[in-house]
Motif scaffolding. Structure first.
Motif, PDB file in Angstrom:
ATOM      1  N   GLU A 207      54.140 -34.418 -32.602  1.00 35.27           N
ATOM      2  CA  GLU A 207      54.117 -33.232 -33.452  1.00 35.27           C
ATOM      3  C   GLU A 207      54.592 -33.544 -34.867  1.00 35.27           C
ATOM      4  O   GLU A 207      55.358 -32.803 -35.479  1.00 35.27           O
ATOM      5  CB  GLU A 207      54.964 -32.106 -32.842  1.00 35.27           C
ATOM      6  CG  GLU A 207      54.422 -31.614 -31.502  1.00 35.27           C
ATOM      7  CD  GLU A 207      55.222 -30.449 -30.952  1.00 35.27           C
ATOM      8  OE1 GLU A 207      56.246 -30.106 -31.561  1.00 35.27           O
ATOM      9  OE2 GLU A 207      54.814 -29.893 -29.928  1.00 35.27           O
ATOM     10  N   GLU A 230      48.528 -30.910 -34.612  1.00 35.96           N
ATOM     11  CA  GLU A 230      47.139 -30.463 -34.739  1.00 35.96           C
ATOM     12  C   GLU A 230      47.075 -29.341 -35.764  1.00 35.96           C
ATOM     13  O   GLU A 230      47.525 -28.229 -35.512  1.00 35.96           O
ATOM     14  CB  GLU A 230      46.610 -29.991 -33.389  1.00 35.96           C
ATOM     15  CG  GLU A 230      46.408 -31.121 -32.398  1.00 35.96           C
ATOM     16  CD  GLU A 230      45.594 -30.667 -31.188  1.00 35.96           C
ATOM     17  OE1 GLU A 230      44.740 -29.771 -31.358  1.00 35.96           O
ATOM     18  OE2 GLU A 230      45.823 -31.194 -30.102  1.00 35.96           O
ATOM     19  N   GLN A 287      47.819 -36.907 -20.288  1.00 38.68           N
ATOM     20  CA  GLN A 287      48.714 -35.784 -20.525  1.00 38.68           C
ATOM     21  C   GLN A 287      50.095 -36.295 -20.949  1.00 38.68           C
ATOM     22  O   GLN A 287      50.693 -37.127 -20.274  1.00 38.68           O
ATOM     23  CB  GLN A 287      48.848 -34.929 -19.258  1.00 38.68           C
ATOM     24  CG  GLN A 287      47.583 -34.173 -18.900  1.00 38.68           C
ATOM     25  CD  GLN A 287      47.773 -33.271 -17.699  1.00 38.68           C
ATOM     26  OE1 GLN A 287      48.528 -33.593 -16.787  1.00 38.68           O
ATOM     27  NE2 GLN A 287      47.091 -32.136 -17.699  1.00 38.68           N
ATOM     28  N   ASN A 297      56.398 -28.763 -22.736  1.00 45.12           N
ATOM     29  CA  ASN A 297      55.019 -28.627 -23.191  1.00 45.12           C
ATOM     30  C   ASN A 297      54.202 -29.800 -22.674  1.00 45.12           C
ATOM     31  O   ASN A 297      54.691 -30.931 -22.589  1.00 45.12           O
ATOM     32  CB  ASN A 297      54.947 -28.587 -24.720  1.00 45.12           C
ATOM     33  CG  ASN A 297      55.608 -27.347 -25.294  1.00 45.12           C
ATOM     34  OD1 ASN A 297      55.483 -26.266 -24.726  1.00 45.12           O
ATOM     35  ND2 ASN A 297      56.319 -27.518 -26.405  1.00 45.12           N
ATOM     36  N   THR A 299      50.702 -31.801 -23.520  1.00 45.32           N
ATOM     37  CA  THR A 299      49.600 -31.997 -24.455  1.00 45.32           C
ATOM     38  C   THR A 299      48.567 -32.911 -23.817  1.00 45.32           C
ATOM     39  O   THR A 299      48.898 -34.022 -23.382  1.00 45.32           O
ATOM     40  CB  THR A 299      50.106 -32.625 -25.767  1.00 45.32           C
ATOM     41  OG1 THR A 299      51.074 -31.747 -26.345  1.00 45.32           O
ATOM     42  CG2 THR A 299      48.962 -32.845 -26.744  1.00 45.32           C
TER      43      THR A 299
END
Length: 677
Positions: A207, A230, A287, A297, A299
């Motif tokens: 991130e 993103e 993942q 989380n 991703t």
């Protein structure tokens, strides 16, 4: 652990008490063994350098006399304490260097002193054994800071509180700490442009969302993956250094950025769209589990597809050397039309294909050395492939040939390294019984080519004119044991342009090559050969460097220093030769040549009666013996014969005197003449 990322020299010098020196407005007191700040210096100085002293405390009166001070440096002292009112008279200070001291001992007092500097722009706290909590206290009130270094401390974890008030910060250096976790530490640094977190222990970066950041250095960590946030926002990122990590995948970069340098050297990276056994992983996803406190989380990303969404049109430098890349995904290079440097050396590539579709029209440097290349492909008639290429390194592969005419459209190529492949140079001499000549590399007519290395290619006697139409200045033929066999006319064709020539380990003998025509030659390497006599043709050259190591030379010509070579030579290598200790006149002459450096002089030895000695310090008995061996033979014979002759003469005289009376009587009796006695 997951790491979260939020969005002029002077002309007049003067000496002052304490041996300090003044140049213009700078007072230099470096390395003067000072235990305190001198109080009797000029009061109008703007820069005070107190590095490398023994100062332990800056008390409240230390800087009272220096109201105009803008730059203060106390690097490498023993500074433990800065009293709270030290800077009250120097509030215009812009730059303060306190690196390599002991500020951890009284950091709270020092923090109080720093808070009195409203104009401070640059602060260096490197090497002070500071923890993250200490750093937070020290910089809490320094909202004016633009550059901060806390490198080489003992910081382990960063959160949002450490740099919370540094709203003007442009550059932050955190290298060589023990950082393993970063939790929203840079969220409030909206102006931050350069961030250095190299040489730490970060396991990953996910991130990544520092949109305003221009340079990010996270090299020399243990990062296994890099995931950008993103977002369709334009990132200002220009340089990303992820080298010397444990990256498993190509980084997932921002979709839009200004990235021009991507450094991925020395990782464990590969591409997984297909495996060496032919298995396709194009639809396989991975993942990533991100745990942040009590929240989790997941991703999901494709191992390759994500990279296609990143805009790499501005990328100029891509360094993927020292990885495990065995192929490049289709279309990767086509995304980089601005690429000028591509480094893929030390990987596992078996093929590399050049085509017009890759749009590498700007590429100037391509390094494919130390791979497993058996084939270099290029589309026939691909006139736009590598038109601006200047440096092409293909060394240490398994190539036997290059595509025909591969250099036909490289209009600017200057350097080609083909060393340690099994290539031959065209034209190849015809072999009786063979219909087709073996594959070869054709460089004839490449007018821009100036540097060529074909070391260790197994070249044998070259026929024809392999360098016709070139202007080679540097040629490396090392480790080709038979390259000098046969007709050497091909080498003479380079006599006018060649400046650097390496014939190391080519089985060269003293009479194999006549160097007298190589008037432009300045560097010559003849090491690792079988020279038993110094080639006389070398005396005509104006060499700057000559390497004669590892030959069979017993001596050099005594008059070599008087030749053209002796006058121009600046550096020479002479070790690993069986020099005769009694023939060292040339060595003494070289020692007296002004400006000549014998680079390996400490390693030069000579032989005497099965002993290995240094010519710089021969024992006196050896010198005496050598003087006898090298004396004039005629003089030696005279010295040896003279005592014998004198002995015979004395013996004859003694015999004559003893027999004198008997001889006289004998003569008288025979002649009948009386004689009075």
């Amino acid at each position: 652990l997951a790491v979260g990322w939020g969005s002029g020299a002077g002309t007049a010098w003067a000496t002052f008490p304490g041996s300090c020196e003044l140049v213009q407005s700078t007072m230099d007191c470096t390395g003067r063994w000072l235990s305190s700040v001198p109080g009797n210096l000029r009061g109008d100085i703007q820069e005070l350098l107190l590095d490398d002293n023994t100062i332990q405390v800056l008390d409240n009166a230390s800087l009272l006399s220096y109201h105009q001070l803008r730059h203060l440096s106390l690097t490498k002292n023993r500074l433990e304490l800065i009293e709270p009112h030290t800077f009250l008279s120097s509030q215009g200070l812009h730059m303060l260097s306190l690196a390599d001291n002991l500020l951890f001992t009284n950091y709270s007092w020092t923090a109080a002193a720093l808070s009195a500097l409203p104009a401070l722009r640059t602060l260096d706290l490197a090497g002070n054994r500071l923890t993250e909590d200490m750093v937070s206290v020290l910089v809490w009130n320094l909202s004016s800071l633009e550059t901060l270094s806390v490198a080489r401390n003992i910081i382990m974890r960063l959160d949002s509180s450490v740099f919370a008030n540094l709203t003007q910060l442009l550059e932050l250096n955190l290298e060589k700490n023990y950082i393993f976790e970063i939790d929203q530490a840079f969220e409030g640094l909206q102006r931050l442009q350069k961030l250095n977190v190299a040489y730490n222990y970060l396991p990953c970066i996910v991130e990544f969302g520092l949109i305003q950041l221009k340079v990010l250095n996270v090299s020399n960590n243990v990062i296994e993956w890099f995931l950008a946030l993103e977002s369709e926002d334009l990132f200002e990122l220009e340089v990303l250094d992820l080298s010397h990590n444990h990256l498993l995948f190509f980084p997932l970069l921002p979709r839009q950025s200004k990235l021009h340098s991507l450094l991925l050297k020395d990782n464990e990276m590969s591409f997984y769209q297909r495996l060496p056994n032919g298995t396709s992983l194009v639809d396989v996803t991975v993942q990533f589990l991100l745990i942040d406190g009590n929240s989790t989380n997941i991703t999901t990303v494709s191992l390759w597809d994500e990279i296609c969404h990143s805009n790499l049109s501005s990328l100029r430098l891509l360094d993927m050397s020292q990885n495990q890349v065995w192929y490049l995904p289709e279309g990767l290079l086509a995304q980089m039309p601005s690429l000028t440097q591509l480094k893929l050396n030390q990987n596992c590539l078996e093929t590399f294909h050049l085509s017009e579709g890759d749009s590498l029209s700007m590429l100037m440097e391509l390094d494919l050395s130390q791979n497993r290349l058996v084939e270099l492909g290029a589309e026939v008639g691909a006139r736009d492939v590598l038109p601006n290429l200047q440096f092409f390194n293909l060394s240490t592969n398994r190539l036997q040939a290059l595509p025909p005419g591969v250099f036909s459209y490289t209009r600017k190529i200057t350097t080609v390294d083909l060393s340690r492949n099994r290539v031959n140079l065209c034209p190849q001499p015809a072999v009786v019984g063979e219909v087709e000549s073996p594959p070869c590399v054709d460089i004839r007519g490449v007018e821009t080519l100036t540097h060529l290395s074909v070391a260790g290619c197994g070249l044998q006697g070259l026929g024809g004119h392999p360098f016709q139409g070139t202007s080679l200045m540097h040629l490396d033929l090392s480790d080709n044991h038979q390259v000098l066999s046969g007709d050497l006319e091909w080498l003479q064709h380079l006599a006018l342009t060649l400046q650097v020539l390496s014939l190391r380990n080519t089985s060269l003998t003293s009479t194999a090559v006549d160097f007298s025509a190589f008037n432009s030659l300045v560097h010559l390497d003849l090491s690792g050969n079988s020279l038993t006599v110094f080639p006389t043709s070398l005396g005509l050259l104006k060499l700057h460097s000559l390497d004669l190591r590892d030959n069979s030379l017993p001596a050099l010509p005594p008059d070599v220093v008087w030749t053209q070579l002796g006058k121009s030579l600046q550096e020479v290598y002479l070790s690993q030769n069986p020099y005769n200790c009694c023939m060292l006149g040339w060595w003494d002459a070289l020692q007296r040549v002004e400006g000549l450096h014998i680079a390996d002089g400490q390693e030069v030895t000579c032989s005497y009666a099965s002993r290995t000695l240094s010519p710089r310090a021969l024992p006196e008995p050896v010198l005496r013996s050598c003087r006898w061996q090298t004396a004039d033979l005629a003089l030696l014979y005279l010295v040896l014969a003279l005592p014998t002759c004198l002995t015979l003469l004395v013996a004859f005289a003694v015999v004559f005197l003893m027999l004198k009376q008997k001889l006289l009587k004998m003569v008288k009796s025979r002649c009948g003449v009386s004689s009075p006695y």
